[in-house]
Design an enzyme around this catalytic site. Structure first.
Site, PDB file in Angstrom:
ATOM      1  N   ASP A  56      -0.511  -5.799  -0.337  1.00 10.36           N
ATOM      2  CA  ASP A  56      -0.952  -4.580  -0.995  1.00 10.36           C
ATOM      3  C   ASP A  56       0.011  -4.248  -2.133  1.00 10.36           C
ATOM      4  O   ASP A  56       1.204  -4.000  -1.905  1.00 10.36           O
ATOM      5  CB  ASP A  56      -0.988  -3.428   0.015  1.00 10.36           C
ATOM      6  CG  ASP A  56      -1.521  -2.139  -0.581  1.00 10.36           C
ATOM      7  OD1 ASP A  56      -2.634  -2.160  -1.130  1.00 10.36           O
ATOM      8  OD2 ASP A  56      -0.815  -1.118  -0.511  1.00 10.36           O
ATOM      9  N   THR A  89      -4.679  -1.664  -7.166  1.00 10.09           N
ATOM     10  CA  THR A  89      -3.307  -1.458  -7.646  1.00 10.09           C
ATOM     11  C   THR A  89      -2.734  -2.740  -8.258  1.00 10.09           C
ATOM     12  O   THR A  89      -2.082  -2.701  -9.302  1.00 10.09           O
ATOM     13  CB  THR A  89      -2.398  -0.972  -6.503  1.00 10.09           C
ATOM     14  OG1 THR A  89      -2.510  -1.882  -5.395  1.00 10.09           O
ATOM     15  CG2 THR A  89      -2.811   0.408  -6.036  1.00 10.09           C
ATOM     16  N   THR A  90      -2.972  -3.863  -7.599  1.00  9.55           N
ATOM     17  CA  THR A  90      -2.444  -5.133  -8.119  1.00  9.55           C
ATOM     18  C   THR A  90      -3.087  -5.471  -9.462  1.00  9.55           C
ATOM     19  O   THR A  90      -2.403  -5.882 -10.411  1.00  9.55           O
ATOM     20  CB  THR A  90      -2.685  -6.271  -7.112  1.00  9.55           C
ATOM     21  OG1 THR A  90      -2.105  -5.912  -5.857  1.00  9.55           O
ATOM     22  CG2 THR A  90      -2.068  -7.567  -7.593  1.00  9.55           C
ATOM     23  N   ASP A 381      -7.271   1.639   1.722  1.00 16.41           N
ATOM     24  CA  ASP A 381      -7.885   1.193   0.465  1.00 16.41           C
ATOM     25  C   ASP A 381      -9.398   1.326   0.528  1.00 16.41           C
ATOM     26  O   ASP A 381     -10.048   1.790  -0.413  1.00 16.41           O
ATOM     27  CB  ASP A 381      -7.523  -0.277   0.188  1.00 16.41           C
ATOM     28  CG  ASP A 381      -6.068  -0.440  -0.233  1.00 16.41           C
ATOM     29  OD1 ASP A 381      -5.391   0.588  -0.428  1.00 16.41           O
ATOM     30  OD2 ASP A 381      -5.618  -1.587  -0.370  1.00 16.41           O
TER      31      ASP A 381
END
Length: 548
Positions: A56, A89-90, A381
């Protein structure tokens, strides 16, 4: 003339830009291999020896000990993405890193940073317009699409093996807590239990309170329970001033104790008079009060967290009260069942069978603590993307399809942009292709072949064509059920662009003191522009102790 102190360090011009860009790219590179369904995990070990295993993005960056100010701007991109959407997010960080990489090439070609910034902003605005036009409408009644969205968010994470079951639980949980004010994910409590398999995770339409009944003589459970939620203490009130009681006779002491007991009995009688079956107390419960409650057959829990008190109140329809004198039957909540049960070796109170559960609990199980933690992150998520979908009603195909389409259309758009900004728009288009390229690399595929095939399909008008990381084929992602909320993409583009532009516009860095003092062993990592001592080396990452 000396303006700065002797300890201050200053880097300006091209050196400052190069140093900051290097720091931003290093952050993006640290999470890049975690992207996609075949992304790898990172093991993060802190100075105390605690271990986190995850892929994550935001968790990795939070756990890393990053000191460099420019690098922290990229970390903020992931945190903003997490707060606004909960997923992607990545992707956001990787795009930001690639924008900086492309900008570095333009700077080397003597394109001014302000020109690059203007081009990037124009490209970002156009990109958001394109995806909003192409987005697929989803209604709140389309359960199948919601399940696909929840499932996509868990793909490639620790929960993937049971993603179908967990997707069902996530969608049910979000629909249960949805009300006229919207969707507050805080009303979905995630309770972690080590033991059993992920498949045994369940949704409780009610609340699981991590407390036991305070007295062994209290019943283990009660049906059709009337519930009081009290954020005070069932104890004798202490005086607000320092006071002494002088006892000259044993009978006086007994009177004093009897009076205390009478006060406690009165408190319990107030609960009994209101026909209370269960009481959740935010503070302590006196031993004598516990005895009286047990005699009355009332289940009681003490020192219950504020969040749990609110969850019980919301779920059962109770009102949180601060004074028992004000308690009436209208303040009580209702649940079909309140019982103490063993789960994973711990005793907890289950408040279930409520009429209209506006607060629910997801009980997440797994074989080890690391597994449970990673499943929890995947569920969070997933909760975020389902909420975003219900709020916006629009989704996009996954698998790098939107980025490939944007790159194609932005290159056409660049022709209409005058001046040197045109080069920046083209660089922006190239940067977006880092997503499909990275998906291919992480899946062990040839990234060039995959990109060529993707471009060809999109050039032929297939907006939904994306990369299947499992087979290496380019397929219709929407038909395959791989979709994600529109907001994931728009927020990622917006945050990444803002961070990249901010970093590019910095041409002077003045540091008060030596930021490198604690990490002298990292000197080899220093990029060009090392005039700042070790700032360019992301010195704070040394705190990871090589965990990456």
């Amino acid at each position: 003339m000396i303006v700065l102190s002797e300890d201050s360090q200053r880097t300006s011009g091209k050196d400052a830009q190069t140093m900051n860009i290097s720091a931003g790219k290093a952050v993006a590179e640290s999470v890049r291999t975690t992207l996609g369904p075949k992304g790898m995990d990172k093991m993060l070990v802190d100075s105390g020896g605690s271990v986190v295993v995850t892929n994550d993005g935001v968790t990795i960056l939070k756990e890393m000990d990053i000191d460099h100010p420019a690098a922290n701007m990229i970390v903020e991109v992931s945190e903003t993405q997490e707060d606004e959407v909960g997923d992607g997010t990545t992707s956001a960080v990787v795009i930001a890193g690639e924008l900086l990489d492309q900008a570095e090439e333009l700077l080397d070609s003597d394109i001014h940073a302000t020109t690059i910034a203007q081009g990037y902003r124009q490209a970002a605005e156009k990109a958001k317009e394109i995806v909003e036009e192409q987005a697929i409408d989803v209604s709140a009644d389309d359960r199948e699409k919601l399940l696909q969205i929840a499932s996509t968010a868990m793909t490639g994470k620790g929960a993937e093996g049971a993603k179908d079951l967990l997707a069902e639980l996530v969608v049910d949980a979000i629909l249960a807590v949805q009300d006229d004010d919207g969707i507050d994910i805080e009303n979905v409590n995630v309770e972690k239990v080590v033991g059993g398999s992920i498949d045994t995770s369940e949704l409780i339409e009610g609340v699981v309170v991590g407390k036991e009944r305070v007295h062994d003589n209290m019943p283990y459970g009660v049906e059709d329970a009337k519930i009081a939620v009290f954020d005070g203490a069932l104890e004798v009130k202490e005086t607000e001033i320092d006071a002494e009681v002088n006892v000259t006779d044993p009978s006086q002491l007994q009177e004093f104790l009897d009076q205390e007991e009478a006060q406690l009995q009165e408190m319990v009688d107030q609960l009994v008079d209101a026909d209370v079956d269960v009481v959740f107390v935010g503070d302590g419960i006196d031993d004598m009060a516990q005895h009286y409650l047990a005699e009355a057959g009332i289940i009681a829990a003490r020192r219950v967290k504020d969040s749990d008190l609110k969850a019980v109140a919301r779920s059962t329809g109770a009102r949180v009260i601060s004074n028992l004198d004000d308690l009436t039957e209208d303040d009580l909540g209702f649940a079909g069942s309140v019982a103490q049960k063993d789960i994973g070796g711990d005793e907890r109170l289950f408040v279930e069978d409520v009429e209209d559960a506006k607060s629910v609990t997801l009980v997440v199980r797994g074989g080890t603590e690391h597994v449970v933690d990673e499943v929890e992150r995947a569920i969070e998520d997933s909760l975020g993307v389902v909420r975003a979908t219900l709020e916006d009603g629009k989704v996009l195909p996954g698998g790098g399809a939107p980025e490939t389409e944007l790159a194609l259309q932005l290159r056409d758009f660049a022709d209409s942009v005058g001046g040197r900004e045109q080069l920046a728009v083209e660089a922006f288009a190239d940067a977006l292709e880092v997503i499909p390229r990275t998906l291919a690399e992480n899946a062990g595929l040839d990234s060039i072949d995959s990109l060529v095939e993707l471009r060809s399909r999109h050039d032929g008008g297939e907006f939904g064509a994306g990369l299947d990381a499992y087979t290496g084929d380019v397929i219709d992602m929407e038909a395959e059920g791989v979709v994600e909320p529109l907001r994931v993409k728009t927020q990622a583009i917006e945050s990444a662009t803002e961070a990249a532009v901010m970093i590019l516009r910095i041409d002077d860095v003045i540091a008060a003191g030596d930021l490198r003092a604690s990490t002298d062993d990292d000197d080899d990592d220093m990029p060009a522009g090392g005039g700042m001592g070790g700032m360019g080396g992301m010195g704070g990452m040394g705190g990871m102790g090589g965990a990456m």
